[in-house]
Design a protein around this motif. Structure first.
Motif: not given
Length: 683
Positions: A53-58, A15-19, A94-97
């Motif tokens: 940050k105020r929105h959902t993962r979807d 979730l942090e990476q998507l934000v 993000a995959k490497d991290v």
């Protein structure tokens, strides 16, 4: 990248990476099929603002898919290709991290149980420390700082031109190598912090790599007073930023020549600035700006010059007209770390330096966080609208989103700041600032040429921050870190002179209730004393006032009460009252009162003028004595006053009881409401 594979990478991202991805897309102004992030939220009828940050993962996953699926026909071809490339690179990064985290690369090692249990264990050549503080403990302290995550964990190494060094495997039994890095930056037409010079030193302060760099593009400002680099120094320099990045990376790799497979720890002061200029993503690091701090200013980061002066007793930048020297800065950072490694316990918070801001700077205000496109006229309009003095000039460039507004003198600057609307808050150094709105020049309106969306954007209020240049009394740091707060000197607050005699009694309420409100100023909160009550241990009189009289009253006695007591005493002794006798008139046959007598002479021969209260009292006395009561008037008056006090006490008690009942009822209602809500949730 195939869409299915793209979806898998999005699903695997944290979730942090998507934000962070959505924030980066906002900063780079990437748009998808539905437009920008704001337009995407509007099309989905999403509320809650633009903060990811105020929105959902979807919602975040849907926007990433919208960016990746943008076709060439949905907008400019180059812009859509850039958005798809950005998503592709970010998801791979993000995959490497995640892969490094899954394999434990870069994770801090824990000391063996035996070493952790032994107090003050001796260091060896293989030990990661040379004393009670270890290299890994310094890395841990750096990572524990609140600013570490934002500064280091999301360096944009997914951007073209960046390099992310594979995280090394760390072990407690292997002492890492340490290198200190410092870079010099200049401004070019495309980059405000372009790499200009690099210097790397080892644990002994010896230079292992130092090189000037030829920046890409046109150089706008070499910042010679700060960097010490001039045009003449760059003659014949052909090294590029990519060459310098490759050289530093080679030094840090565990497989480098002479490394012996040992990992490297990178040291620096505010090191993330140097990594951004070098476009290098590396860990582990020790940041001396996060390693030390000031007492009472937890968010402030000390400068390298201040740390050198306080901890190393070293004056930096004495030569070169105060310009930075990358070798000196890197060596001092390493010396601070080596000093810390020699200690048995970590260095605690430091006292902020007791320095003053130059007098000339006190006549200025700092305006920062400026929106794009703001002109000097807009700032003048903001000050004028608040009724503040208009500044005489600007220092700095509005393009940097930060300028200094200059006034005639410090008093005018302080007056201007006070006039600006908004609540004054403190920044990390204890300086006051305000959030100020910038009024529009004229009300915007949608025209045929301008879209309604553009008109709405123009109508949005613009804001900036206006800050003072210094703290209290011109101090560079907040008062909590100054001498005055520590009791080491400075002007002590002057105590007010105690009042005595009549002046002291002036502050007391009637009947000895104390100051106004029934509670001593600054004292502990509690129930207010009742009328006529005396607190335990409190003196009966204040400032030499008379003690409690025969009627039990305390505090200041009025002239009327004293006269009543004297009168009661004379009546009990059978003496005649000359004042009363002089006020009497011969009664007429019909029993009506006679005309008012002449005023009685006073003891000093002056004629006493009868006031309204005396006249009413004299007219009331004959009526009180008609019933033939044996009790003196003063005693009856005293009983009447006592009865009134009791009535007032009863009234207060009833009021307090009602207040307590109301409070208990409110608490019971709230408790029932919580139980009801909890029951509904469980159902």
């Amino acid at each position: 990248m195939a869409k299915d594979k793209d979806k898998d990478l999005v699903a695997e991202a944290t979730l942090e990476q998507l934000v962070a991805l959505v924030k980066a897309a906002q900063n780079k102004k990437h748009v998808g099929e539905s437009g920008s992030w704001l337009e995407f939220l509007k099309s989905r009828k999403q509320t809650g603002g633009t903060d990811p940050k105020r929105h959902t993962r979807d919602v975040l996953e849907a926007f990433v898919a919208d960016l990746a699926a943008a076709g060439d026909g949905s907008g400019a071809k180059e812009a859509r290709a850039a958005a798809r490339e950005f998503v592709d690179r970010y998801l791979k990064w993000a995959k490497d991290v995640r892969k490094d985290a899954a394999k434990g690369r870069g994770a801090l090692p824990e000391p063996p149980a035996a070493e952790a249990a032994a107090a003050g264990h001796a260091s060896t050549s293989a030990s990661p420390s040379t004393g009670g503080v270890s290299v890994w403990s310094l890395v841990k302290r750096t990572r524990a700082h609140p600013k570490y995550s934002a500064n280091y964990e999301f360096l944009p190494s997914y951007t073209p031109g960046w390099t992310r060094v594979k995280r090394p495997e760390l072990s407690w039994s292997v002492r890492p190598r340490m290198f200190a890095l410092d870079c010099e930056m200049c401004a070019t037409a495309h980059d405000k912090s372009a790499l200009l010079g690099v210097c790397v030193v080892d644990e002994f302060g010896e230079v292992v790599y130092r090189q000037l760099v030829r920046p890409e593009g046109k150089i706008v400002d070499l910042r010679t007073p700060l960097t010490g680099v001039s045009e003449a120094d760059l003659e014949g320099v052909t090294t590029t930023a990519k060459d310098a990045q490759r050289a530093v990376r080679k030094l840090l790799e565990a497989g480098a020549k002479g490394a012996g497979g040992r990992p490297a720890v990178l040291v620096g002061h505010a090191l993330y600035h140097d990594l951004q200029a070098l476009r290098l993503d590396y860990a582990p690091v020790i940041d001396t700006s996060l390693l030390f701090g000031f007492r009472g200013l937890p968010e402030a980061t000390p400068s390298l010059k201040d740390l050198a002066k306080v901890l190393l007793q070293l004056q930096m930048r004495e030569g070169g007209a105060g310009a930075h020297d990358s070798r000196e800065d890197a060596a001092v950072s390493m010396r601070l770390v080596m000093r810390e490694l020699q200690l048995a316990a970590p260095t605690g918070p430091l006292d902020a330096p007791d320095v003053r801001v130059p007098a000339a700077d006190l006549a200025k205000l700092c305006v920062h966080s400026l929106p794009e496109g703001v002109a000097e006229e807009d700032l003048r309009r903001a000050f004028t609208a608040a009724g503040a003095p208009v500044f005489s000039g600007l220092e700095g460039s509005l393009a940097d989103k930060k300028v200094l507004v200059v006034f005639k003198h410090s008093g005018e600057a302080n007056n201007a700041f006070a006039k600006l609307p908004g609540k004054a808050r403190k920044d990390v150094l204890g300086r006051f600032y305000k959030q100020v709105s910038i009024p529009a020049a004229s009300p915007p309106s949608a025209t045929e040429d301008a879209a309604p969306a553009a008109a709405a954007a123009a109508a949005a209020p613009l804001t900036c921050k206006v800050r003072k240049m210094a703290c209290h009394n011109g101090a560079a740091f907040g008062t909590q870190g100054g001498k005055r707060a520590r009791g080491e000197g400075g002007d002590a607050p002057v105590a007010k002179k105690a009042k005595t005699g009549a002046g002291a009694a002036k502050g007391a309420g009637k009947d000895g209730k104390g100051p106004k409100g029934g509670r001593p100023k600054g004292g502990q909160k509690g129930p207010r004393p009742k009328a006529g009550a005396k607190k335990d241990g409190a003196p009966a009189a204040i400032g030499g006032a008379a003690a409690a009289g025969a009627n039990g009253s305390t505090g200041k006695d009025t002239k009327k009460k004293k006269w009543l007591r004297r009168k009661a005493a004379k009546a009990a002794a059978g003496e005649s009252d000359p004042v009363k006798e002089a006020g009497k008139a011969p009664a007429a046959a019909t029993g009506t009162a006679a005309a008012a007598p002449a005023p009685a002479p006073a003891a000093n021969g002056a004629v006493k003028v009868e006031g309204k209260k005396d006249k009413k009292k004299r007219e009331r006395e004959p009526e009180e004595k008609k019933g033939g009561d044996s009790e003196p008037v003063a005693v009856k008056k005293e009983k009447k006053e006592k009865k009134a006090d009791e009535k007032q006490d009863d009234k207060k008690d009833k009021k307090d009881k009602k207040k307590d009942e109301k409070k208990e009822k409110k608490e019971a209602d709230q408790k029932d409401k919580k139980v009801k809500v909890k029951a509904e949730k469980e159902q």
